[in-house]
Design a protein around this motif. Structure first.
Motif, PDB file in Angstrom:
ATOM      1  N   LEU A   1      66.373 119.271  52.113  1.00 40.76           N
ATOM      2  CA  LEU A   1      66.689 118.279  53.518  1.00 40.76           C
ATOM      3  C   LEU A   1      67.497 119.280  54.319  1.00 40.76           C
ATOM      4  CD1 LEU A   1      66.367 116.210  54.860  1.00 40.76           C
ATOM      5  CD2 LEU A   1      67.987 115.094  53.722  1.00 40.76           C
ATOM      6  N   ILE A   2      66.939 119.347  55.954  1.00 45.13           N
ATOM      7  CA  ILE A   2      68.097 118.964  56.523  1.00 45.13           C
ATOM      8  C   ILE A   2      67.599 118.616  58.032  1.00 45.13           C
ATOM      9  CG2 ILE A   2      66.026 121.141  57.731  1.00 45.13           C
ATOM     10  CD1 ILE A   2      67.795 123.073  59.255  1.00 45.13           C
ATOM     11  N   PHE A   3      68.584 118.085  58.603  1.00 44.91           N
ATOM     12  CA  PHE A   3      68.737 117.135  60.103  1.00 44.91           C
ATOM     13  C   PHE A   3      68.575 118.679  61.598  1.00 44.91           C
ATOM     14  CE2 PHE A   3      70.958 113.221  58.740  1.00 44.91           C
ATOM     15  CZ  PHE A   3      70.002 113.022  57.340  1.00 44.91           C
ATOM     16  N   ILE A   4      67.614 117.908  62.504  1.00 44.37           N
ATOM     17  CA  ILE A   4      67.478 118.935  62.968  1.00 44.37           C
ATOM     18  C   ILE A   4      67.850 117.634  64.662  1.00 44.37           C
ATOM     19  CG2 ILE A   4      65.932 120.344  64.988  1.00 44.37           C
ATOM     20  CD1 ILE A   4      64.259 120.959  62.298  1.00 44.37           C
ATOM     21  N   LEU A   5      69.265 118.267  65.317  1.00 42.91           N
ATOM     22  CA  LEU A   5      68.774 117.661  66.524  1.00 42.91           C
ATOM     23  C   LEU A   5      68.293 117.766  67.786  1.00 42.91           C
ATOM     24  CD1 LEU A   5      72.946 116.890  66.263  1.00 42.91           C
ATOM     25  CD2 LEU A   5      71.111 115.696  64.971  1.00 42.91           C
ATOM     26  N   CYS A   6      67.130 116.638  68.174  1.00 42.34           N
ATOM     27  CA  CYS A   6      66.528 117.763  68.858  1.00 42.34           C
ATOM     28  C   CYS A   6      66.471 118.227  70.581  1.00 42.34           C
ATOM     29  CB  CYS A   6      65.013 117.370  68.602  1.00 42.34           C
ATOM     30  SG  CYS A   6      64.508 116.858  66.793  1.00 42.34           S
ATOM     31  N   GLU A   7      65.614 118.997  70.898  1.00 42.95           N
ATOM     32  CA  GLU A   7      65.441 119.435  72.635  1.00 42.95           C
ATOM     33  C   GLU A   7      64.558 120.094  72.549  1.00 42.95           C
ATOM     34  OE1 GLU A   7      69.223 121.821  73.238  1.00 42.95           O
ATOM     35  OE2 GLU A   7      70.662 119.654  74.209  1.00 42.95           O
ATOM     36  N   ASN A   8      63.903 119.766  73.484  1.00 44.29           N
ATOM     37  CA  ASN A   8      62.303 120.527  74.174  1.00 44.29           C
ATOM     38  C   ASN A   8      62.843 122.130  74.630  1.00 44.29           C
ATOM     39  OD1 ASN A   8      60.534 118.340  73.911  1.00 44.29           O
ATOM     40  ND2 ASN A   8      60.710 117.477  75.480  1.00 44.29           N
ATOM     41  N   THR A   9      63.647 122.324  73.405  1.00 41.98           N
ATOM     42  CA  THR A   9      63.693 124.126  73.824  1.00 41.98           C
ATOM     43  C   THR A   9      63.406 125.242  73.066  1.00 41.98           C
ATOM     44  OG1 THR A   9      65.654 123.833  72.692  1.00 41.98           O
ATOM     45  CG2 THR A   9      66.264 122.982  74.561  1.00 41.98           C
TER      46      THR A   9
ATOM     47  N   LEU B   1      58.521 123.610  59.060  1.00 42.18           N
ATOM     48  CA  LEU B   1      57.324 123.050  58.595  1.00 42.18           C
ATOM     49  C   LEU B   1      56.332 124.299  57.071  1.00 42.18           C
ATOM     50  CD1 LEU B   1      55.520 120.712  60.656  1.00 42.18           C
ATOM     51  CD2 LEU B   1      56.650 120.303  58.999  1.00 42.18           C
ATOM     52  N   LYS B   2      56.788 125.612  58.196  1.00 43.61           N
ATOM     53  CA  LYS B   2      56.312 126.510  57.475  1.00 43.61           C
ATOM     54  C   LYS B   2      56.561 127.227  56.374  1.00 43.61           C
ATOM     55  CE  LYS B   2      55.444 131.779  59.046  1.00 43.61           C
ATOM     56  NZ  LYS B   2      53.858 131.523  58.551  1.00 43.61           N
ATOM     57  N   THR B   3      57.775 127.430  56.141  1.00 46.24           N
ATOM     58  CA  THR B   3      58.187 127.236  54.636  1.00 46.24           C
ATOM     59  C   THR B   3      58.588 126.732  53.387  1.00 46.24           C
ATOM     60  OG1 THR B   3      60.794 127.305  55.412  1.00 46.24           O
ATOM     61  CG2 THR B   3      59.672 128.886  55.946  1.00 46.24           C
ATOM     62  N   GLY B   4      58.076 125.058  54.513  1.00 49.79           N
ATOM     63  CA  GLY B   4      58.557 124.768  52.996  1.00 49.79           C
ATOM     64  C   GLY B   4      60.119 123.326  52.992  1.00 49.79           C
ATOM     65  N   ILE B   5      60.662 124.145  54.112  1.00 51.21           N
ATOM     66  CA  ILE B   5      61.961 123.069  54.024  1.00 51.21           C
ATOM     67  C   ILE B   5      61.963 121.629  54.686  1.00 51.21           C
ATOM     68  CG2 ILE B   5      64.501 122.895  55.542  1.00 51.21           C
ATOM     69  CD1 ILE B   5      64.042 126.144  55.706  1.00 51.21           C
ATOM     70  N   VAL B   6      62.177 120.871  55.233  1.00 46.37           N
ATOM     71  CA  VAL B   6      62.255 119.472  55.161  1.00 46.37           C
ATOM     72  C   VAL B   6      63.068 119.133  55.792  1.00 46.37           C
ATOM     73  CG1 VAL B   6      61.813 117.235  54.303  1.00 46.37           C
ATOM     74  CG2 VAL B   6      61.313 118.788  52.614  1.00 46.37           C
ATOM     75  N   PRO B   7      62.788 118.635  57.565  1.00 48.20           N
ATOM     76  CA  PRO B   7      63.632 118.357  58.273  1.00 48.20           C
ATOM     77  C   PRO B   7      63.736 116.357  58.990  1.00 48.20           C
ATOM     78  CG  PRO B   7      61.423 119.339  59.146  1.00 48.20           C
ATOM     79  CD  PRO B   7      61.317 119.674  57.906  1.00 48.20           C
ATOM     80  N   LEU B   8      64.625 115.773  58.961  1.00 40.24           N
ATOM     81  CA  LEU B   8      64.977 114.719  59.732  1.00 40.24           C
ATOM     82  C   LEU B   8      64.797 115.372  60.885  1.00 40.24           C
ATOM     83  CD1 LEU B   8      64.635 111.751  59.893  1.00 40.24           C
ATOM     84  CD2 LEU B   8      67.222 111.937  59.402  1.00 40.24           C
ATOM     85  N   MET B   9      64.022 114.632  62.153  1.00 42.26           N
ATOM     86  CA  MET B   9      63.921 114.855  63.228  1.00 42.26           C
ATOM     87  C   MET B   9      64.963 114.009  63.975  1.00 42.26           C
ATOM     88  SD  MET B   9      62.395 117.787  63.179  1.00 42.26           S
ATOM     89  CE  MET B   9      61.353 117.776  64.776  1.00 42.26           C
ATOM     90  N   LEU B  10      65.677 114.219  65.118  1.00 41.10           N
ATOM     91  CA  LEU B  10      66.615 113.398  65.548  1.00 41.10           C
ATOM     92  C   LEU B  10      66.691 113.561  66.956  1.00 41.10           C
ATOM     93  CD1 LEU B  10      69.501 113.096  62.551  1.00 41.10           C
ATOM     94  CD2 LEU B  10      67.939 110.997  63.129  1.00 41.10           C
ATOM     95  N   ASP B  11      66.983 112.885  67.338  1.00 41.65           N
ATOM     96  CA  ASP B  11      67.185 112.628  69.114  1.00 41.65           C
ATOM     97  C   ASP B  11      68.950 113.843  69.406  1.00 41.65           C
ATOM     98  OD1 ASP B  11      68.195 112.905  71.898  1.00 41.65           O
ATOM     99  OD2 ASP B  11      67.605 110.483  72.099  1.00 41.65           O
TER     100      ASP B  11
END
Length: 480
Positions: free
Chosen positions: A45-53, A64-74
């Motif tokens: 499990l990984i948390f990603i702090l997202c920006e449009n970059t 997604l490609k490697t099977g790591i599971v992200p939680l997408m956060l602002d």
């Protein structure tokens, strides 16, 4: 995952270009993904702090490609909310902008990619993850609620293919980002276009900024996506008079657009030989469930359309029986491969398998016309009783917005107590609004009140944050 089946074919084709003239190819995504997987070391499990970059996009697609599971956060999430989610779900890694380092605790930077850092946590109680779990999204915008939606790889694949089909996406499309990456609608734009080998135009500018439109023209944006509030802004800034020679498609989701505004943009699309496609979806269905074909956008103005390819809608009454006759409201139910696995409220829920089995009770009330087109009329839980009669709060909002164009309204209440919030100061004590409502609905001044606020609070997808209304309210006015 089928989303990347043709990645080798796309090769050195541009995956994305950003507003700083940086770019990344599909081949480079493949290299990044391999390095990310080596650093993380498996399905974690990984948390990603997202920006449009480019960095944020690469992190999301690499997971997604490697099977790591992200939680997408602002990326703008408050540190206390972020650390609350960390304590609840125990991620092994964080992938964050360098500017967000001060938000996190007990983490070590082990890799840097452009403006992002991969941070490893000394996590002694990592969650067990269901083998088909691919993605986690929040259900409540930026509130920090621990309630998440669990999405599988087949959910993402099915929805991406369906969207690419009905939008007729090909490799020449160049969508520009107008929505946050942690929002399901924004992600659906990425997924459906990556599937077809398109080039994404990434920008952190908003539609109110001239640099956004300069970037759109320079990079020849072919489509843009927006929630109803986006289209209100576009109308206000003179979008219909802009020179955008490459723009072909406009999509709208994230709530029902007021019919008057829908019609204006439908007429604009017809006049300029463009497509306006109104859509319907929820995070619980990965993204999209319904769409209104472009050639029906005027004829069926106000409709959210028909089920997407591979999906099915029906209506149920309060007893759970299917409604066969047209023009009778009921709860909208959807069936399709894009219906997600279910919710998670804590780390122990991440091992759960598919709980919904492809069927979603949306909680939306809708009706279906004689030709099979659906119209959302309200939320199942957005009702109160006034003098014993049911009142649909969403319908009251719609009536007021149509009657008083240019003013934003939000309605909340309990039985025999309706409160109307508006974002403009009024001088007559709200009497005109109360009188109009009485004439149209029979709701009188003894059960309705008007409050003025500086603005109606919205989340990043433009939906009203009803729980915040009371704290932002000032100048309470009640009709006499």
């Amino acid at each position: 995952m089928h989303l990347f089946d043709k990645e080798k074919i796309y090769g050195d084709r541009l995956l994305a270009v950003d507003d700083r003239d940086r770019n990344v190819t599909y081949d480079q995504l493949d290299s990044f993904s391999g390095e990310l997987y080596r650093k993380v070391g498996g399905k974690k499990l990984i948390f990603i702090l997202c920006e449009n970059t480019i960095e944020s996009l690469s992190g999301y697609l690499g997971c997604l490609k490697t099977g790591i599971v992200p939680l997408m956060l602002d990326s703008h999430i408050h540190p206390s909310l972020l650390n609350g989610l960390i304590r609840e779900y125990h991620p092994a890694f964080l992938y964050i902008p360098k500017t967000c380092i001060e938000k996190i605790e007990d983490s070590e930077v082990i890799w840097q990619f452009g403006g992002y850092c991969l941070c490893e946590r000394n996590e002694k109680m990592p969650p067990a993850l269901y083998c088909e779990l691919s993605l986690l999204l929040t259900t409540s915008g930026s509130t920090g609620s621990p309630k998440l939606v669990r999405q599988s790889s087949w959910n993402i694949d099915a929805n991406g293919k369906s969207i690419a089909c009905y939008l007729e996406i090909d490799a020449n499309e160049r969508p520009i980002t107008t929505l946050p990456m942690n929002y399901t609608y924004g992600l659906s734009v990425f997924n459906s276009h990556v599937l077809m080998g398109c080039t994404l135009l990434l920008t952190t500018y908003g539609v109110l900024e001239p640099d956004f439109w300069g970037f759109a023209r320079k990079k020849r944006a072919t489509s843009l996506a927006g929630v109803p509030y986006t289209y209100q802004i576009l109308k206000r800034i003179g979008f219909m008079d802009m020179d955008l020679p490459d723009l072909k498609t406009m999509t709208q989701a994230g709530g029902k657009m007021p019919p008057r505004l829908h019609k204006e943009f439908a007429l604009y699309a017809k006049r300029t030989n463009r497509k306006l496609i109104v859509m319907y979806g929820q995070t619980e269905a990965t993204a999209r469930m319904g769409y209104l074909p472009a050639d029906k956008t005027l004829e069926k103005c106000g409709s959210m359309g028909i089920a997407i390819p591979g999906g099915r809608f029906w209506l149920e009454n309060e007893q759970g029986n299917e409604i066969i006759e047209p023009d009778i409201p009921g709860e909208l139910v959807y069936q399709g491969k894009n219906v997600t696995l279910g919710y998670a409220c804590c780390k122990d829920d991440l091992i759960k398998q598919d709980e919904w089995k492809g069927v979603l009770h949306t909680g939306d009330i809708a009706s279906r016309d004689s030709e099979g087109y659906y119209y959302i009329t309200g939320r199942k839980k957005r009702f109160i009783k006034v003098s014993g009669s049911r009142v649909n709060l969403d319908e009251v909002e719609r009536l007021l917005k149509e009657q008083y164009e240019g003013i934003d309204f939000a309605c909340v209440g309990t039985d025999d107590n309706l409160t109307i919030f508006m974002d403009q100061l009024i001088l007559d004590g709200g009497e005109e609004i109360i009188e109009y409502l009485y004439q149209v609905t029979g709701i009188g001044n003894r059960t309705a009140a008007v409050k003025c606020v500086d603005q109606i609070p919205k989340n990043e997808s433009g939906k009203t944050l009803y729980k915040e209304l009371e704290t932002t309210a000032d100048n309470r006015i009640q009709s006499k």
